[in-house]
Design a protein around this motif. Structure first.
Motif, PDB file in Angstrom:
ATOM      1  N   TYR A  29       0.980  -1.028  -0.109  1.00  0.00           N
ATOM      2  CA  TYR A  29       0.019  -0.034  -0.012  1.00  0.00           C
ATOM      3  C   TYR A  29       0.814   1.327   0.090  1.00  0.00           C
ATOM      4  O   TYR A  29       0.445   2.346  -0.641  1.00  0.00           O
ATOM      5  N   GLY A  30       2.231   1.048   0.710  1.00  0.00           N
ATOM      6  CA  GLY A  30       3.186   2.145   0.683  1.00  0.00           C
ATOM      7  C   GLY A  30       3.424   2.671  -0.905  1.00  0.00           C
ATOM      8  O   GLY A  30       3.539   3.731  -1.324  1.00  0.00           O
ATOM      9  N   LEU A  31       3.636   1.321  -1.478  1.00  0.00           N
ATOM     10  CA  LEU A  31       3.949   1.795  -3.043  1.00  0.00           C
ATOM     11  C   LEU A  31       2.868   2.091  -3.820  1.00  0.00           C
ATOM     12  O   LEU A  31       3.127   3.065  -4.911  1.00  0.00           O
ATOM     13  N   LEU A  32       1.747   1.602  -3.671  1.00  0.00           N
ATOM     14  CA  LEU A  32       0.460   2.212  -4.232  1.00  0.00           C
ATOM     15  C   LEU A  32       0.395   3.773  -3.993  1.00  0.00           C
ATOM     16  O   LEU A  32       0.153   4.457  -4.974  1.00  0.00           O
ATOM     17  N   ALA A  34       2.847   5.941  -3.181  1.00  0.00           N
ATOM     18  CA  ALA A  34       3.859   6.680  -3.787  1.00  0.00           C
ATOM     19  C   ALA A  34       3.791   6.668  -5.285  1.00  0.00           C
ATOM     20  O   ALA A  34       4.026   7.871  -5.846  1.00  0.00           O
ATOM     21  N   GLU A  35       3.209   5.716  -5.803  1.00  0.00           N
ATOM     22  CA  GLU A  35       2.865   5.661  -7.526  1.00  0.00           C
ATOM     23  C   GLU A  35       2.057   6.892  -7.601  1.00  0.00           C
ATOM     24  O   GLU A  35       1.917   7.491  -8.767  1.00  0.00           O
ATOM     25  N   ARG A  36       0.711   6.878  -6.751  1.00  0.00           N
ATOM     26  CA  ARG A  36      -0.424   7.616  -6.963  1.00  0.00           C
ATOM     27  C   ARG A  36       0.318   9.240  -6.901  1.00  0.00           C
ATOM     28  O   ARG A  36      -0.244  10.275  -7.596  1.00  0.00           O
ATOM     29  N   ARG A  37       1.103   9.285  -5.833  1.00  0.00           N
ATOM     30  CA  ARG A  37       1.508  10.751  -5.652  1.00  0.00           C
ATOM     31  C   ARG A  37       2.399  10.842  -6.670  1.00  0.00           C
ATOM     32  O   ARG A  37       2.396  12.371  -7.497  1.00  0.00           O
ATOM     33  N   LEU A  38       3.173  10.332  -7.480  1.00  0.00           N
ATOM     34  CA  LEU A  38       4.257  10.593  -8.388  1.00  0.00           C
ATOM     35  C   LEU A  38       3.442  10.947  -9.867  1.00  0.00           C
ATOM     36  O   LEU A  38       3.516  11.935 -10.478  1.00  0.00           O
ATOM     37  N   LYS A  39       2.532  10.011 -10.094  1.00  0.00           N
ATOM     38  CA  LYS A  39       1.384  10.518 -11.279  1.00  0.00           C
ATOM     39  C   LYS A  39       0.574  11.820 -10.942  1.00  0.00           C
ATOM     40  O   LYS A  39       0.545  12.418 -11.890  1.00  0.00           O
ATOM     41  N   ARG A  41       1.869  14.379  -9.349  1.00  0.00           N
ATOM     42  CA  ARG A  41       2.744  15.230  -9.406  1.00  0.00           C
ATOM     43  C   ARG A  41       3.065  15.766 -11.190  1.00  0.00           C
ATOM     44  O   ARG A  41       3.035  16.704 -11.695  1.00  0.00           O
TER      45      ARG A  41
ATOM     46  N   PHE B  28       3.419  -6.228 -10.301  1.00  0.00           N
ATOM     47  CA  PHE B  28       2.824  -5.188  -9.344  1.00  0.00           C
ATOM     48  C   PHE B  28       1.533  -4.316  -9.828  1.00  0.00           C
ATOM     49  O   PHE B  28       0.335  -4.575  -9.139  1.00  0.00           O
ATOM     50  N   LEU B  32      -2.200  -4.786  -8.257  1.00  0.00           N
ATOM     51  CA  LEU B  32      -3.114  -3.924  -8.115  1.00  0.00           C
ATOM     52  C   LEU B  32      -4.690  -3.976  -8.833  1.00  0.00           C
ATOM     53  O   LEU B  32      -5.633  -3.662  -8.355  1.00  0.00           O
ATOM     54  N   GLU B  77      -8.639  12.109  -2.149  1.00  0.00           N
ATOM     55  CA  GLU B  77      -8.750  12.518  -3.579  1.00  0.00           C
ATOM     56  C   GLU B  77     -10.176  12.784  -4.042  1.00  0.00           C
ATOM     57  O   GLU B  77     -10.386  12.177  -5.100  1.00  0.00           O
ATOM     58  N   LEU B 150       9.716  -3.695  -2.588  1.00  0.00           N
ATOM     59  CA  LEU B 150       8.532  -2.718  -2.710  1.00  0.00           C
ATOM     60  C   LEU B 150       8.796  -1.174  -2.033  1.00  0.00           C
ATOM     61  O   LEU B 150       8.484  -0.298  -2.528  1.00  0.00           O
ATOM     62  N   ALA B 154       9.274   2.535  -3.622  1.00  0.00           N
ATOM     63  CA  ALA B 154       8.267   3.368  -3.154  1.00  0.00           C
ATOM     64  C   ALA B 154       9.151   4.655  -2.501  1.00  0.00           C
ATOM     65  O   ALA B 154       8.948   5.734  -3.213  1.00  0.00           O
ATOM     66  N   LEU B 157      10.482   6.466  -5.776  1.00  0.00           N
ATOM     67  CA  LEU B 157       9.296   7.287  -6.481  1.00  0.00           C
ATOM     68  C   LEU B 157       9.305   8.370  -5.554  1.00  0.00           C
ATOM     69  O   LEU B 157       8.941   9.533  -6.189  1.00  0.00           O
ATOM     70  N   ASP B 158       9.187   8.454  -4.310  1.00  0.00           N
ATOM     71  CA  ASP B 158       8.852   9.537  -3.619  1.00  0.00           C
ATOM     72  C   ASP B 158       9.971  10.459  -3.573  1.00  0.00           C
ATOM     73  O   ASP B 158       9.750  11.907  -3.492  1.00  0.00           O
TER      74      ASP B 158
END
Lengths: 160, 160
Positions: A29-32, A34-39, A41, B28, B32, B77, B150, B154, B157-158
């Motif tokens: 869920y942390g990676l999820l 981070a990926e959402r935040r990157l997208k 941005r 991954f 998802l 969001e 993972l 993460a 990516l952050d």
């Protein structure tokens, strides 16, 4: 057996095993996130495609380049109005074209244009480089273990 | 350095390494998708909470049980109208309560009720059992490698 049944009958995890499993779910869920935040941005940059637009292009590419508007809406989980607005915008950009099916005139077919294919290829390459940079230094063997573990979870979730 | 810069400067991956990385990204995204499908199936059951409702409760719990409606909307969001509709429904169910902040009357505070805490605890336990069942048979060491990998992705990516 439904997810609810499994949850009701599975033994609760205890001790170190519970911690290990919880640690992996937190990492996922942390990676999820981070990926959402990157997208997020990326999308604040002017001229960038929205998440729904990108997902539509990616699903079209996965579906061989042509899909009915209805199947596409289900795949990207958009309601008909949002799907229409998304396709209007993508068509303006020249990355998709809409037309009627020859077999059934009621069906709207959406087709990825050559320009759309290029956009998909560019984004895929960009994401592959990003993941490559992020995983720099992680041994191949660890990548294989991580991939296998994620597939195990995915396979079983789909079977529930 | 932005994600775009990294993508522009990182060397493209080649050979077996590229395959390994792509395999992990596919695993991954596969997970998802499986998770989204499972949640979708769960939500089609009558009386189930929607995805936005569940995420709101989970974020409230993460935020210590009380958050401003604005902060909650950003975390999950949702736009203000959707947030209001979601909170209306959750308040009807008795799982959250809204009130004005004593410090600043313009701020709406959302608080998880005791019943809301119970719903969160039940869902967490259910998901932990599901993951536990899905990972049955995977060695602890593999879980640790997967979690670490993972987290590596993460974290980077952050930082991008």
């Amino acid at each position: 057996m439904s997810a609810i049944d499994i949850a009701a009958t599975a033994l609760p995890l205890t001790g170190e095993r519970a911690e290990r499993v919880e640690d992996l779910t937190r990492a996922f869920y942390g990676l999820l996130g981070a990926e959402r935040r990157l997208k997020g941005r990326d999308q604040q940059r002017p001229g960038q495609l929205s998440h729904a637009q990108v997902r539509s292009l990616m699903e079209l590419a996965k579906g061989g380049g042509t899909m009915s508007a209805g199947a596409l809406a289900r795949a990207v989980e958009l309601n008909p109005a949002s799907m229409t607005a998304t396709l209007d915008h993508l068509e303006e950009l020249g990355v998709v074209r809409r037309g009627r099916s020859d077999e059934d005139r009621r069906v709207v077919l959406v087709r990825l244009t050559d320009e759309g294919q290029e956009v998909v290829a560019e984004r895929r390459e960009r994401w592959q480089r990003l993941w490559g940079a992020a995983l720099d230094g992680v041994p191949d063997a660890d990548l294989a273990v991580a991939a296998r573990t994620l597939r195990t979870v995915a396979g079983l979730l789909d079977d529930l």
